[in-house]
Design a protein around this motif. Structure first.
Motif, PDB file in Angstrom:
ATOM      1  N   GLN A 146       0.818  -1.210   0.000  1.00 53.03           N
ATOM      2  CA  GLN A 146       0.000   0.000   0.000  1.00 53.03           C
ATOM      3  C   GLN A 146       0.853   1.262   0.000  1.00 53.03           C
ATOM      4  OE1 GLN A 146      -2.577  -0.460   3.374  1.00 53.03           O
ATOM      5  NE2 GLN A 146      -3.743  -2.118   2.430  1.00 53.03           N
ATOM      6  N   ASN A 147       2.015   1.195   0.643  1.00 51.22           N
ATOM      7  CA  ASN A 147       2.900   2.362   0.720  1.00 51.22           C
ATOM      8  C   ASN A 147       3.831   2.481  -0.480  1.00 51.22           C
ATOM      9  OD1 ASN A 147       1.795   3.102   3.186  1.00 51.22           O
ATOM     10  ND2 ASN A 147       3.304   1.928   4.355  1.00 51.22           N
ATOM     11  N   GLY A 148       3.804   1.505  -1.375  1.00 47.66           N
ATOM     12  CA  GLY A 148       4.620   1.578  -2.578  1.00 47.66           C
ATOM     13  C   GLY A 148       6.081   1.232  -2.371  1.00 47.66           C
ATOM     14  N   ASN A 149       6.411   0.546  -1.280  1.00 55.18           N
ATOM     15  CA  ASN A 149       7.801   0.145  -1.017  1.00 55.18           C
ATOM     16  C   ASN A 149       8.086  -1.166  -1.738  1.00 55.18           C
ATOM     17  OD1 ASN A 149       7.995   2.355   0.696  1.00 55.18           O
ATOM     18  ND2 ASN A 149       7.439   1.157   2.493  1.00 55.18           N
ATOM     19  N   LEU A 150       8.243  -1.100  -3.053  1.00 56.01           N
ATOM     20  CA  LEU A 150       8.279  -2.302  -3.876  1.00 56.01           C
ATOM     21  C   LEU A 150       9.493  -3.190  -3.646  1.00 56.01           C
ATOM     22  CD1 LEU A 150       6.864  -0.840  -7.209  1.00 56.01           C
ATOM     23  CD2 LEU A 150       5.656  -1.978  -5.332  1.00 56.01           C
ATOM     24  N   ARG A 151      10.674  -2.614  -3.490  1.00 59.40           N
ATOM     25  CA  ARG A 151      11.873  -3.444  -3.292  1.00 59.40           C
ATOM     26  C   ARG A 151      11.823  -4.135  -1.935  1.00 59.40           C
ATOM     27  NH1 ARG A 151      14.521  -7.239  -4.614  1.00 59.40           N
ATOM     28  NH2 ARG A 151      16.672  -7.333  -3.991  1.00 59.40           N
ATOM     29  N   THR A 152      11.440  -3.400  -0.910  1.00 56.87           N
ATOM     30  CA  THR A 152      11.300  -3.991   0.420  1.00 56.87           C
ATOM     31  C   THR A 152      10.206  -5.042   0.395  1.00 56.87           C
ATOM     32  OG1 THR A 152      12.019  -1.914   1.411  1.00 56.87           O
ATOM     33  CG2 THR A 152      10.924  -3.487   2.869  1.00 56.87           C
ATOM     34  N   LEU A 153       9.135  -4.762  -0.314  1.00 56.53           N
ATOM     35  CA  LEU A 153       8.027  -5.706  -0.455  1.00 56.53           C
ATOM     36  C   LEU A 153       8.529  -7.044  -0.994  1.00 56.53           C
ATOM     37  CD1 LEU A 153       4.946  -6.452  -0.699  1.00 56.53           C
ATOM     38  CD2 LEU A 153       5.070  -5.427  -2.976  1.00 56.53           C
ATOM     39  N   GLU A 154       9.329  -7.015  -2.043  1.00 51.48           N
ATOM     40  CA  GLU A 154       9.825  -8.254  -2.652  1.00 51.48           C
ATOM     41  C   GLU A 154      10.717  -9.039  -1.704  1.00 51.48           C
ATOM     42  OE1 GLU A 154       8.689  -9.588  -5.437  1.00 51.48           O
ATOM     43  OE2 GLU A 154       7.361  -7.849  -5.474  1.00 51.48           O
ATOM     44  N   THR A 155      11.578  -8.366  -0.970  1.00 49.84           N
ATOM     45  CA  THR A 155      12.456  -9.085  -0.046  1.00 49.84           C
ATOM     46  C   THR A 155      11.662  -9.668   1.123  1.00 49.84           C
ATOM     47  OG1 THR A 155      13.055  -7.056   1.143  1.00 49.84           O
ATOM     48  CG2 THR A 155      14.498  -7.736  -0.659  1.00 49.84           C
ATOM     49  N   TYR A 156      10.660  -8.946   1.609  1.00 49.65           N
ATOM     50  CA  TYR A 156       9.830  -9.450   2.696  1.00 49.65           C
ATOM     51  C   TYR A 156       8.991 -10.638   2.224  1.00 49.65           C
ATOM     52  CZ  TYR A 156      10.796  -5.884   6.242  1.00 49.65           C
ATOM     53  OH  TYR A 156      11.398  -5.101   7.193  1.00 49.65           O
TER      54      TYR A 156
END
Length: 141
Positions: A45-55
């Motif tokens: 939702q916050n648009g943190n795409l790189r962090t999203l992928e690692t998580y």
């Protein structure tokens, strides 16, 4: 090298449910993977795409380790984290990669502690979460 070629056998045959004793006095309780999934949704939702992928990658690996069973925060013990570290090393991951996954889990755990879903029992105390110095492998022309 630590944990090389060790097998980890963990019996998750019985259902590990979040017990009433795992709920804090304010009544908050939630299984760990459910909380982790919510944090991933927040990143999306916050648009943190790189962090999203690692998580997401860390979530999938931990869920596979748990054999798709969610666990309560009271089951997030030092022994479980050491077993998970051994499991990751058994997957032929480098120590820095293992550490990366452990740091993500620790971050999610600490966030849950901050939000009152658990008390801090320091389950990451005996696992490696540092960064080993590695030889530079830059290509030369």
């Amino acid at each position: 090298m630590l944990f090389e070629n060790q097998q980890v056998n963990i019996d998750f045959g019985q259902q590990m449910e979040l017990s009433a004793s795992n709920a804090l006095s304010d009544g908050k309780s939630k299984p760990f993977l459910e909380f982790f999934s919510q944090q991933i949704d927040n990143l999306r939702q916050n648009g943190n795409l790189r962090t999203l992928e690692t998580y997401k990658t860390a979530y999938k690996k931990f869920k596979k380790f748990l054999q798709n069973e969610d666990i309560g925060f009271s089951h997030m013990t030092g022994d479980l984290m050491e077993s998970y570290q051994t499991y990751l090393r058994g997957s032929n991951l480098a120590m820095n990669t293992v550490s990366f996954h452990m740091r993500i889990l620790r971050r999610i755990y600490n966030k849950a502690v901050e939000q009152g879903y658990s008390t801090d029992e320091h389950p990451f105390r005996h696992v490696y979460t540092g960064m080993a110095t590695t030889e530079k492998r830059a290509l030369t022309t």
